[in-house]
Design an enzyme around this catalytic site. Structure first.
Site, PDB file in Angstrom:
ATOM      1  N   GLY A  24      25.945-106.404  15.995  1.00 20.97           N
ATOM      2  CA  GLY A  24      25.888-105.206  16.819  1.00 20.97           C
ATOM      3  C   GLY A  24      27.132-104.989  17.649  1.00 20.97           C
ATOM      4  N   GLY A  25      28.291-105.443  17.163  1.00 27.94           N
ATOM      5  CA  GLY A  25      29.546-105.213  17.865  1.00 27.94           C
ATOM      6  C   GLY A  25      30.186-103.897  17.461  1.00 27.94           C
ATOM      7  N   GLY A  28      29.997-103.060  13.557  1.00 24.79           N
ATOM      8  CA  GLY A  28      28.624-102.815  13.139  1.00 24.79           C
ATOM      9  C   GLY A  28      28.080-101.507  13.661  1.00 24.79           C
ATOM     10  N   PHE A 128      52.527-102.955  23.784  1.00 26.07           N
ATOM     11  CA  PHE A 128      51.827-104.170  23.384  1.00 26.07           C
ATOM     12  C   PHE A 128      52.727-104.976  22.462  1.00 26.07           C
ATOM     13  CE2 PHE A 128      47.449-105.935  23.379  1.00 26.07           C
ATOM     14  CZ  PHE A 128      47.006-105.406  24.579  1.00 26.07           C
ATOM     15  N   GLN A 249      44.859-117.104  14.892  1.00 26.83           N
ATOM     16  CA  GLN A 249      45.799-116.678  15.925  1.00 26.83           C
ATOM     17  C   GLN A 249      45.539-117.397  17.250  1.00 26.83           C
ATOM     18  OE1 GLN A 249      45.803-112.522  17.866  1.00 26.83           O
ATOM     19  NE2 GLN A 249      47.532-112.505  16.447  1.00 26.83           N
ATOM     20  N   HIS A 251      46.205-116.933  21.035  1.00 27.41           N
ATOM     21  CA  HIS A 251      46.630-115.937  22.022  1.00 27.41           C
ATOM     22  C   HIS A 251      47.488-116.635  23.067  1.00 27.41           C
ATOM     23  CE1 HIS A 251      46.655-112.733  24.958  1.00 27.41           C
ATOM     24  NE2 HIS A 251      46.013-111.943  24.104  1.00 27.41           N
ATOM     25  N   LEU A 261      40.439-115.476  28.212  1.00 27.99           N
ATOM     26  CA  LEU A 261      41.531-114.592  27.839  1.00 27.99           C
ATOM     27  C   LEU A 261      42.059-113.762  29.007  1.00 27.99           C
ATOM     28  CD1 LEU A 261      43.213-113.176  25.584  1.00 27.99           C
ATOM     29  CD2 LEU A 261      41.309-111.558  25.371  1.00 27.99           C
ATOM     30  N   GLU A 264      46.880-109.203  26.600  1.00 28.46           N
ATOM     31  CA  GLU A 264      48.278-108.905  26.348  1.00 28.46           C
ATOM     32  C   GLU A 264      48.721-107.667  27.115  1.00 28.46           C
ATOM     33  OE1 GLU A 264      50.451-107.914  22.234  1.00 28.46           O
ATOM     34  OE2 GLU A 264      49.445-109.848  22.307  1.00 28.46           O
ATOM     35  N   ARG A 295      52.150-112.245  18.821  1.00 31.87           N
ATOM     36  CA  ARG A 295      51.468-113.370  19.456  1.00 31.87           C
ATOM     37  C   ARG A 295      51.852-114.716  18.864  1.00 31.87           C
ATOM     38  NH1 ARG A 295      45.498-110.486  19.998  1.00 31.87           N
ATOM     39  NH2 ARG A 295      46.081-109.075  21.695  1.00 31.87           N
ATOM     40  N   HIS A 362      42.147-117.635  19.317  1.00 33.04           N
ATOM     41  CA  HIS A 362      41.667-116.306  19.715  1.00 33.04           C
ATOM     42  C   HIS A 362      41.057-115.508  18.574  1.00 33.04           C
ATOM     43  CE1 HIS A 362      41.538-112.550  21.921  1.00 33.04           C
ATOM     44  NE2 HIS A 362      42.366-111.969  21.075  1.00 33.04           N
ATOM     45  N   GLU A 405      35.990-108.550  12.194  1.00 32.85           N
ATOM     46  CA  GLU A 405      36.693-109.829  12.146  1.00 32.85           C
ATOM     47  C   GLU A 405      36.168-110.753  11.056  1.00 32.85           C
ATOM     48  OE1 GLU A 405      38.190-113.441  15.124  1.00 32.85           O
ATOM     49  OE2 GLU A 405      37.083-111.742  15.957  1.00 32.85           O
ATOM     50  N   ARG A 416      47.907-111.159  13.419  1.00 32.37           N
ATOM     51  CA  ARG A 416      47.462-109.824  13.834  1.00 32.37           C
ATOM     52  C   ARG A 416      48.227-109.352  15.057  1.00 32.37           C
ATOM     53  NH1 ARG A 416      44.317-107.957  17.767  1.00 32.37           N
ATOM     54  NH2 ARG A 416      43.366-109.953  18.322  1.00 32.37           N
ATOM     55  N   SER A 421      42.884-105.147  16.430  1.00 29.94           N
ATOM     56  CA  SER A 421      41.524-105.651  16.214  1.00 29.94           C
ATOM     57  C   SER A 421      40.500-104.549  16.452  1.00 29.94           C
ATOM     58  CB  SER A 421      41.233-106.850  17.109  1.00 29.94           C
ATOM     59  OG  SER A 421      41.391-106.519  18.472  1.00 29.94           O
ATOM     60  N   LEU A 422      40.565-103.880  17.602  1.00 29.29           N
ATOM     61  CA  LEU A 422      39.642-102.774  17.854  1.00 29.29           C
ATOM     62  C   LEU A 422      39.840-101.661  16.836  1.00 29.29           C
ATOM     63  CD1 LEU A 422      39.548-102.397  21.769  1.00 29.29           C
ATOM     64  CD2 LEU A 422      37.921-103.541  20.266  1.00 29.29           C
TER      65      LEU A 422
END
Length: 616
Positions: A24-25, A28, A128, A249, A251, A261, A264, A295, A362, A405, A416, A421-422
């Site tokens: 449910g992220g 999803g 970034f 990765q 971070h 975390l 960045e 990274r 990360h 992911e 990455r 990622s988002l």
């Protein structure tokens, strides 16, 4: 929405849906939203409440070439992503993601996602790591941000829209195994309700794995405790390989001693990494992008400073990140969560002093192999291979998709870029959802009768735990896995260290098979969940350690000291060997077999981006 319980199998309820999404992220819920908007009946199975999925931890932003703060276009984003991947990313998938990026961000904006704003009302963007204009000329602001809580804002936005559209959520359920028929097709999942301890069969035309990463195979991790590789474990038990699992990765800025975390986005806003002399040392390693290099590059630079005796603190074992020059007003406006995290986990007021940081595991660049539609694809092991022994033909696993992911498209390759990622979540969550709708409109609902023995394997796993009278504690075995991975698959690796790690990981097999569940209760038995998670952790750890030991080069996050300066490169691009290792690793659990397939080099509409030395 009412659930259809059409029948039972051995007194176990069977629930029918057009699509079942496990996780449910961000990915999803973006897929489920696309599906319900397309008129499909959708279930989302999630271990935790959706807004507590690990996407909530994403802080800095979502990458898109909007050009609101500086001239930009998707071609630059494409180049940066290919370069950041150390040329292991598939360029068709990377082009698709970067071209779609502005569209999906504007869709989120129209859903009500509360992005920060510029004075003219446009979406605020910050620089970034690894993102540049004019093919690496200078940093460019590309991260569309909601302060330093972008993932939090994304999850709430998607959850609200899913509730509005009628998505059905099964909260605090854990999916255990895929339902596979005799032809190798996937017809749903078997899941356990943590509230009751009972299992149910979720039968579906389409199953989507969106279970996130598996960073909990390492001792020091920015990942939540729920990130135990459940989707990867399910895929492996169904005979599906895992791709590129050697690439993890680190971070650069986890809080020293805690691993939590710090985005960045700190460096995007102007934070500076300093050694014990107060030197802004990244200027020596990356004279153009400096602290905003990718990274993997920054993490290795930090580790090098520490190894050469320029680390901070009484033991010289960390670097500091300095934000004091940004001023309290800017910090509280742009990085409020960073202020809180630094205070709570580092006992530091970032408005007055620098915060100690170290590279921390990360993100998982590898995962379940897919195409750009999210369909799971596997090599045809009976098919042809080319002159390098690479499998050139594959097949689609019918009924199964993977996104986010847990999937490997591969847009991230060997490393990455931040904010991708988002972007990966929403681009491929949306793409998979649309592809499923198109397929559904052609075939319609078609629930095939399930084999009465479909539950046997899962039930045997549960019974083995329930009936155990002796054995090993699940968390002690999990800690052995984490300690081994931390010691043998770190920022810098050697061949001998990795080979030893393989032996240690394989030696844990009897303990994983002999987990003892002391608490036999049914209701919210977290010990049972942890025991089931160990099996998933172990598969991911094996995939990582074995794949890493077999890749005899340096590429992206896989830095092996033995191969740092090969003779056939001048100048040597940190040991990368394109002539032999421009290929994807595929690890099968059965027999610990590893095969390889080629990197997809042909973009959709632009010229191939030729490999070159990565300098920043």
């Amino acid at each position: 929405m009412a659930t259809n319980q059409d029948n039972t199998i051995n007194n176990i309820p069977t629930l029918n849906f057009d699509a079942v999404i496990v996780g449910g992220g961000g990915s999803g819920m973006r897929a489920s939203l696309q599906l319900v908007n397309g008129g499909m009946k959708v279930a989302v199975i999630t271990k935790v409440f959706p807004t507590r999925s690990h996407t909530v931890a994403a802080q800095g932003g979502i990458g898109a070439s909007l050009g609101n703060m500086s001239p930009d276009n998707w071609h630059f984003h494409f180049y940066d992503t290919v370069k950041g991947s150390d040329w292991l990313g598939d360029q068709d998938a990377i082009e698709y993601m970067c071209r779609e990026a502005p569209k999906v961000v504007y869709e989120l904006e129209h859903m009500g996602m509360p992005f920060d704003r510029n004075a003219d009302g446009t979406i605020y963007q910050r620089p970034f790591g690894g993102h540049s204009s004019n093919y690496g000329e200078k940093p460019v602001p590309r991260a569309c941000a909601a302060a330093d809580r972008t993932g939090h804002a994304l999850l709430h936005t998607l959850y609200q829209k899913n509730l509005e559209k009628g998505t059905q959520f099964f909260v605090e359920w854990i999916a255990l195994d895929l339902i596979k028929d005799d032809e190798g097709n996937i017809n749903g999942v078997i899941a356990l309700d943590q509230e009751t301890g009972n299992i149910s069969v979720f039968q579906a035309n389409t199953t989507v794995l969106a279970t996130g990463g598996a960073g909990r195979i390492f001792k020091a991790s920015t990942n939540a405790y729920i990130n135990t590789g459940d989707g990867l474990g399910m895929a492996v038990r169904a005979g599906i390989p895992l791709q590129d699992m050697e690439f993890w990765q680190f971070h650069p800025t986890g809080v020293a001693g805690a691993g939590v975390l710090l985005t960045e986005g700190c460096r995007g806003e102007g934070a500076i990494l300093r050694n014990k002399h107060g030197e802004a040392f990244m200027e020596r390693y990356a004279p153009t992008l400096k602290d905003l290099a990718p990274r993997d590059f920054v993490s290795r630079s930090m580790d090098q400073e520490i190894k050469e005796g320029r680390g901070c603190g009484p033991n010289g074992d960390y670097i500091v990140m300095d934000m004091t020059h940004l001023g309290a007003a800017t910090l509280m406006k742009r990085l409020p969560s960073v202020f809180e995290i630094s205070k709570n986990f580092g006992n530091v007021d970032i408005t007055k002093e620098p915060v100690p940081v170290v590279p921390t595991i990360h993100y998982m660049m590898g995962g379940i192999p897919t195409n750009i539609h999210g369909q799971v694809t596997v090599p045809n092991l009976e098919g042809p291979v080319d002159e390098q022994g690479l499998y050139t033909e594959g097949r689609i696993v019918k009924g199964l998709y993977a996104i986010g992911e847990c999937a490997c498209v591969s847009v991230h390759g060997a490393n990455r870029l931040g904010t991708n990622s988002l972007l990966d979540l929403v681009v491929f969550g949306r793409a998979a959802g649309q592809h499923i709708i198109d397929e559904f409109n052609q075939t319609g609902r078609n629930y095939k009768p399930l084999n009465p023995r479909v539950l046997d394997f899962t039930q045997s796993r549960l019974d083995k735990l329930q009936n155990s009278t002796e054995g090993y504690n699940a968390q002690e075995v999990a800690d052995e896995i984490r300690n081994t991975m931390q010691s043998h698959a770190g920022v810098f690796r050697t061949q001998a260290l990795m080979d030893e790690g393989v032996q240690k990981i394989m030696a844990l097999a009897p303990k994983v098979e002999q987990i003892h569940l002391a608490d036999k209760s049914a209701v919210f038995n977290t010990a049972r969940i942890e025991a089931l998670e160990v099996a998933n952790l172990y598969e991911v750890a094996k995939a990582t350690m074995i794949s890493a030991s077999l890749r005899h080069e340096c590429r992206g996050a896989h830095m092996v000291v033995d191969y740092e300066h090969p003779a056939d490169y001048e100048p040597a691009p940190l040991g990368r060997n394109d002539s032999e290792w421009m290929k994807h690793t595929l690890w099968y659990s059965e027999g610990n077999k590893v095969v390889y397939k080629p990197v997809r080099k042909q973009p959709l509409t632009v010229d191939y981006c030729v490999p070159r030395v990565r300098t920043f």
